[in-house]
Design a protein around this motif. Structure first.
Motif, PDB file in Angstrom:
ATOM      1  N   ASN A 169      -2.537  13.005  -8.036  1.00  0.00           N
ATOM      2  CA  ASN A 169      -3.414  13.643  -7.064  1.00  0.00           C
ATOM      3  C   ASN A 169      -3.577  12.700  -5.868  1.00  0.00           C
ATOM      4  N   PRO A 186      -8.778  -1.165   0.615  1.00  0.00           N
ATOM      5  CA  PRO A 186      -9.049  -1.945  -0.592  1.00  0.00           C
ATOM      6  C   PRO A 186      -7.785  -2.170  -1.410  1.00  0.00           C
ATOM      7  N   ARG A 195      -5.058  18.024  -6.094  1.00  0.00           N
ATOM      8  CA  ARG A 195      -4.081  17.779  -7.150  1.00  0.00           C
ATOM      9  C   ARG A 195      -2.670  18.012  -6.621  1.00  0.00           C
ATOM     10  N   GLN A 232      -6.542  11.522  -2.909  1.00  0.00           N
ATOM     11  CA  GLN A 232      -7.972  11.568  -2.618  1.00  0.00           C
ATOM     12  C   GLN A 232      -8.232  10.995  -1.229  1.00  0.00           C
ATOM     13  N   LEU A 281     -10.645  15.574  -3.461  1.00  0.00           N
ATOM     14  CA  LEU A 281      -9.452  15.310  -4.261  1.00  0.00           C
ATOM     15  C   LEU A 281      -8.582  16.548  -4.251  1.00  0.00           C
ATOM     16  N   GLN A 311       0.842  -1.173   0.000  1.00  0.00           N
ATOM     17  CA  GLN A 311       0.000   0.000   0.000  1.00  0.00           C
ATOM     18  C   GLN A 311       0.881   1.228   0.000  1.00  0.00           C
ATOM     19  N   PHE A 362      -9.927   6.767   4.412  1.00  0.00           N
ATOM     20  CA  PHE A 362      -8.802   6.254   3.651  1.00  0.00           C
ATOM     21  C   PHE A 362      -8.252   7.339   2.731  1.00  0.00           C
ATOM     22  N   GLY A 382      -1.765   6.969 -11.604  1.00  0.00           N
ATOM     23  CA  GLY A 382      -2.258   6.305 -12.812  1.00  0.00           C
ATOM     24  C   GLY A 382      -3.141   5.142 -12.382  1.00  0.00           C
ATOM     25  N   GLN A 383      -2.932   4.724 -11.184  1.00  0.00           N
ATOM     26  CA  GLN A 383      -3.761   3.717 -10.525  1.00  0.00           C
ATOM     27  C   GLN A 383      -3.995   4.223  -9.108  1.00  0.00           C
ATOM     28  N   LEU A 384      -5.207   4.046  -8.597  1.00  0.00           N
ATOM     29  CA  LEU A 384      -5.496   4.471  -7.227  1.00  0.00           C
ATOM     30  C   LEU A 384      -5.074   3.391  -6.244  1.00  0.00           C
ATOM     31  N   ASP A 400      -3.056   8.638  -6.429  1.00  0.00           N
ATOM     32  CA  ASP A 400      -3.249   8.388  -7.855  1.00  0.00           C
ATOM     33  C   ASP A 400      -1.910   8.509  -8.568  1.00  0.00           C
ATOM     34  N   TYR A 438     -12.016  -4.485  -6.380  1.00  0.00           N
ATOM     35  CA  TYR A 438     -11.108  -4.396  -5.246  1.00  0.00           C
ATOM     36  C   TYR A 438     -11.449  -5.495  -4.241  1.00  0.00           C
ATOM     37  N   TYR A 472     -11.333   9.154   1.067  1.00  0.00           N
ATOM     38  CA  TYR A 472     -12.608   8.456   1.004  1.00  0.00           C
ATOM     39  C   TYR A 472     -13.063   8.120   2.409  1.00  0.00           C
ATOM     40  N   PHE A 495      -4.888   2.536  -2.145  1.00  0.00           N
ATOM     41  CA  PHE A 495      -5.454   2.952  -0.869  1.00  0.00           C
ATOM     42  C   PHE A 495      -4.546   2.590   0.291  1.00  0.00           C
ATOM     43  N   GLY A 496      -4.601   3.439   1.323  1.00  0.00           N
ATOM     44  CA  GLY A 496      -3.928   3.124   2.563  1.00  0.00           C
ATOM     45  C   GLY A 496      -4.772   2.209   3.417  1.00  0.00           C
TER      46      GLY A 496
END
Lengths: 108, 114
Positions: free
Chosen positions: A31, B43, A50, A33, A48, A2, A88, A94-96, A92, B35, A35, A98-99
């Motif tokens: 960027n 996730p 940048r 984000q 979000l 992660q 969370f 190019g792929q997100l 980004d 995910y 959640y 998550f922590g």
């Protein structure tokens, strides 16, 4: 693995107080984000920011980004019991990615 | 506007059995994600589709997991045979085919393997 790691893992505060959660990451990002996930539900996008922005506001949310330190913070002001959830950060590249999240509990 | 739809919401199976999850993304969203979220963790991306093509499946355990997105809309994720460590929530998400890459999640399919 992660990319983002939140700190603290768990946070408990009283209603009306502010809650601050931090996120650190390792590589350059497009960027970042944040959640929210209520228990037993899917994730909901909050905000979000940048890579060329330093601060952003949305209602009671304030997000900062320091690309030199590869870190971000989420501040929730005047917290409510309904803010109880897991938060969370997602980077980004190019792929997100998550922590592992911060579990916030707001006590009435 | 309807959100991301997933089914079933809950599934309990025995190890070595198979299971399939279905996802219908938000209308017009070209990118679809699956995910896996293990309890207490964030996730983890299993597979990402752009229309009906695979963009990234590097973290998909291909010996037991498979996914398809027919006609670039609905998608199914299958696990066969299931292992105990597959117990998790399987989240489907979708996004528009342009940055910024904000993702919209479904409610998830909870899998328990016993």
């Amino acid at each position: 693995s992660q990319q983002g790691e939140e700190d603290p893992q768990a946070l408990s505060i009283q209603e009306g107080e502010n809650a601050t959660m931090n996120c650190s990451y390792k590589t350059s990002i497009n960027n970042l984000q944040w959640y929210r996930q209520n228990s037993g539900r899917g994730l909901v996008h909050l905000i979000l920011i940048r890579s060329n922005e330093r601060e952003k506001h949305s209602g009671r949310l304030r997000v900062t980004l320091d690309t030199s330190k590869k870190s971000s913070s989420l501040l929730i002001t005047a917290s409510r019991a309904a803010d109880t959830a897991s938060y969370f950060c997602a980077t980004d590249t190019g792929q997100l990615t998550f922590g592992s999240g911060t579990q916030l509990t707001v006590l009435p | 506007e309807a959100g991301v739809a997933q089914s079933p919401r809950y599934k309990i199976i025995e190890k070595r059995q198979s299971v399939a999850f279905w996802c219908n993304p938000i209308s017009g969203h070209a990118t679809l994600y699956w995910y896996q979220q293990i309890l207490g963790q964030g996730p983890k991306l299993l597979i990402q589709f752009q229309n009906n093509g695979v963009v990234d499946d590097s973290q998909l355990p291909k010996d037991r997991f498979s996914a398809e997105r027919l006609k670039g809309v609905d998608s199914t994720l299958k696990i066969q045979p299931a292992k105990l460590e597959d117990s998790a929530v399987y989240l489907c998400a979708s996004s528009l085919d342009r940055p910024p890459n904000t993702i919209y999640f479904g409610e998830g399919s909870w899998l328990t393997v016993v």
